[in-house]
Motif scaffolding. Structure first.
Motif, PDB file in Angstrom:
ATOM      1  N   GLU A 115       0.833  -1.207   0.000  1.00 19.14           N
ATOM      2  CA  GLU A 115       0.000   0.000   0.000  1.00 19.14           C
ATOM      3  C   GLU A 115       0.866   1.256   0.000  1.00 19.14           C
ATOM      4  O   GLU A 115       0.554   2.243  -0.687  1.00 19.14           O
ATOM      5  N   ARG A 119       0.826   4.096  -2.962  1.00 19.59           N
ATOM      6  CA  ARG A 119       0.528   5.505  -2.735  1.00 19.59           C
ATOM      7  C   ARG A 119       1.662   6.420  -3.180  1.00 19.59           C
ATOM      8  O   ARG A 119       1.420   7.540  -3.641  1.00 19.59           O
ATOM      9  N   ARG A 158       7.187   9.211  17.840  1.00 17.85           N
ATOM     10  CA  ARG A 158       5.736   9.311  17.637  1.00 17.85           C
ATOM     11  C   ARG A 158       5.107   7.993  18.074  1.00 17.85           C
ATOM     12  O   ARG A 158       5.532   6.913  17.659  1.00 17.85           O
ATOM     13  N   ARG A 285       7.424  11.584   6.957  1.00 20.64           N
ATOM     14  CA  ARG A 285       6.081  11.936   7.422  1.00 20.64           C
ATOM     15  C   ARG A 285       5.021  10.998   6.849  1.00 20.64           C
ATOM     16  O   ARG A 285       4.156  10.500   7.579  1.00 20.64           O
ATOM     17  N   ASP A 289       2.733   8.447   8.996  1.00 19.20           N
ATOM     18  CA  ASP A 289       1.289   8.666   8.905  1.00 19.20           C
ATOM     19  C   ASP A 289       0.563   7.377   8.524  1.00 19.20           C
ATOM     20  O   ASP A 289      -0.524   7.084   9.044  1.00 19.20           O
ATOM     21  N   LEU A 290       1.161   6.590   7.614  1.00 18.43           N
ATOM     22  CA  LEU A 290       0.533   5.331   7.211  1.00 18.43           C
ATOM     23  C   LEU A 290       0.507   4.343   8.382  1.00 18.43           C
ATOM     24  O   LEU A 290      -0.493   3.635   8.583  1.00 18.43           O
ATOM     25  N   CYS A 292       0.397   5.119  11.615  1.00 18.28           N
ATOM     26  CA  CYS A 292      -0.628   5.582  12.560  1.00 18.28           C
ATOM     27  C   CYS A 292      -2.026   5.311  12.027  1.00 18.28           C
ATOM     28  O   CYS A 292      -2.935   4.924  12.780  1.00 18.28           O
ATOM     29  N   GLU A 293      -2.212   5.512  10.749  1.00 18.09           N
ATOM     30  CA  GLU A 293      -3.514   5.248  10.122  1.00 18.09           C
ATOM     31  C   GLU A 293      -3.867   3.760  10.215  1.00 18.09           C
ATOM     32  O   GLU A 293      -5.020   3.402  10.500  1.00 18.09           O
ATOM     33  N   SER A 294      -2.905   2.905   9.992  1.00 20.28           N
ATOM     34  CA  SER A 294      -3.154   1.463   9.978  1.00 20.28           C
ATOM     35  C   SER A 294      -3.369   0.903  11.377  1.00 20.28           C
ATOM     36  O   SER A 294      -4.201   0.013  11.581  1.00 20.28           O
ATOM     37  N   GLY A 296      -4.170   2.784  14.220  1.00 20.82           N
ATOM     38  CA  GLY A 296      -5.251   3.460  14.922  1.00 20.82           C
ATOM     39  C   GLY A 296      -4.887   3.819  16.352  1.00 20.82           C
ATOM     40  O   GLY A 296      -3.777   3.577  16.822  1.00 20.82           O
ATOM     41  N   ASP A 297      -5.859   4.405  17.064  1.00 19.41           N
ATOM     42  CA  ASP A 297      -5.628   4.789  18.462  1.00 19.41           C
ATOM     43  C   ASP A 297      -5.397   3.555  19.332  1.00 19.41           C
ATOM     44  O   ASP A 297      -4.576   3.570  20.255  1.00 19.41           O
ATOM     45  N   TYR A 300      -5.115  -3.008  16.295  1.00 23.41           N
ATOM     46  CA  TYR A 300      -6.019  -4.145  16.102  1.00 23.41           C
ATOM     47  C   TYR A 300      -5.625  -5.342  16.959  1.00 23.41           C
ATOM     48  O   TYR A 300      -6.476  -6.134  17.356  1.00 23.41           O
TER      49      TYR A 300
END
Length: 305
Positions: A115, A119, A158, A285, A289-290, A292-294, A296-297, A300
């Motif tokens: 992915e 991108r 991060r 960056r 970002d990818l 953190c997006e994958s 999540g808070d 999984y």
């Protein structure tokens, strides 16, 4: 005095990286003769010998090692400056060098690579999987994933998640040898140890009242490889202390069972870290970002356990 051509620095760094003039030339699209000539010109301009060359061997001099460190930083800064100028006008370009823990990288970073490349097709990703804690500045990495406390003040972190640990075993092992009810019961069981670098043979617990305790465990197998440890667990050879991110699917499927569930273990931060600079490069960056997006808070692997 400034170097006449920035390409000379690129060639020098490439030669150190691959350890061979011909291989560096092939990587950069130059003949070995051109590479040799450029290195000679660089040495003459600096007035020092950077490399000792023979027909069989290439050795970096002490001056060459020091100069290499500066070259890596200079080239990284130039690439970052170019990225900042073009940010918002084009896709991130260049090579992104990432180092991650071997098992975590295989399970949770490598699946994101397709992915990421889809991108950002103009980026080249170099992914290094190793449990050795490398100096990302000295070794020229752009970003690392680290599990544990960060002690290097030259790095920015991060948050990605929490590394929680569970004591686990297969149902078959427990049927044969019984289920420990307290941490002290582990003394009567074969414990499979993860060694990185030394065997982790003192397990820390926090009891239901919040009191900490330490238990020494022993067993007939230790390894620094997660896959080898997994194989031993599934051979019903013993009990192990594993990160939830490593065994979450096994726990969900019931093929592994959590032991001493009322006793917790110290947890560790999972972080993306990168060198402290005034500006965060675009390629770093978008990679972080990818992640953190994958994840999540709440990643999984924590949701399903």
């Amino acid at each position: 005095m400034l170097v006449e051509n920035i390409t000379d620095l690129v060639i020098f760094v490439a030669v150190i990286k691959v350890g061979n003039l011909s291989a560096a030339g092939r990587e950069l699209g130059f003949s070995s003769a051109v590479v040799s000539k450029r290195l000679q010109r660089l040495e003459e301009q600096l007035g020092v010998r950077l490399l000792n060359r023979s027909t069989r061997k290439l050795c970096v001099t002490e001056e060459g090692l020091r100069y290499h460190d500066y070259c890596v930083r200079v080239l990284a800064e130039l690439e970052e400056a170019e990225t900042l100028i073009t940010a918002g006008h084009s896709q991130p370009k260049g090579t992104l060098r990432v180092t991650v823990p071997a098992a975590f990288g295989r399970l949770h970073i490598a699946p994101l690579v397709p992915e990421f490349l889809r991108r950002f097709p103009e980026l080249r990703l170099s992914l290094h999987l190793s449990d050795s804690k490398v100096d990302i500045i000295e070794e020229g990495y752009d970003v690392a994933v680290r599990i544990g406390d960060m002690k290097d003040s030259n790095l920015v972190a991060r948050h990605l998640g929490i590394d929680r640990r569970k004591v686990v075993a297969t149902p078959a092992y427990l049927r044969k040898f019984g289920t420990p009810n307290t941490p002290d019961d582990l003394a009567y069981h074969n414990v499979l140890l993860f060694a990185n670098p030394a065997p982790l043979d003192h397990w820390q617990f926090i009891d239901p009242e919040g009191a900490p305790c330490s238990v020494k465990v022993t067993g007939n197998f230790e390894t620094n490889n997660c896959d080898a440890l997994r194989a031993a667990i599934y051979a019903d050879a013993g009990i192990a202390l594993r990160p939830v991110w490593d065994v979450w699917q096994d726990l969900k499927a019931g093929s592994l069972q959590v032991l001493l569930p009322e006793h917790t273990h110290p947890s560790f931060k999972i972080q993306a870290v990168y060198p402290s600079r005034r500006h965060l490069s675009q390629k770093v960056r978008v990679f972080i970002d990818l992640l953190c997006e994958s994840f999540g808070d709440t990643p999984y692997w924590d949701v399903t356990t």
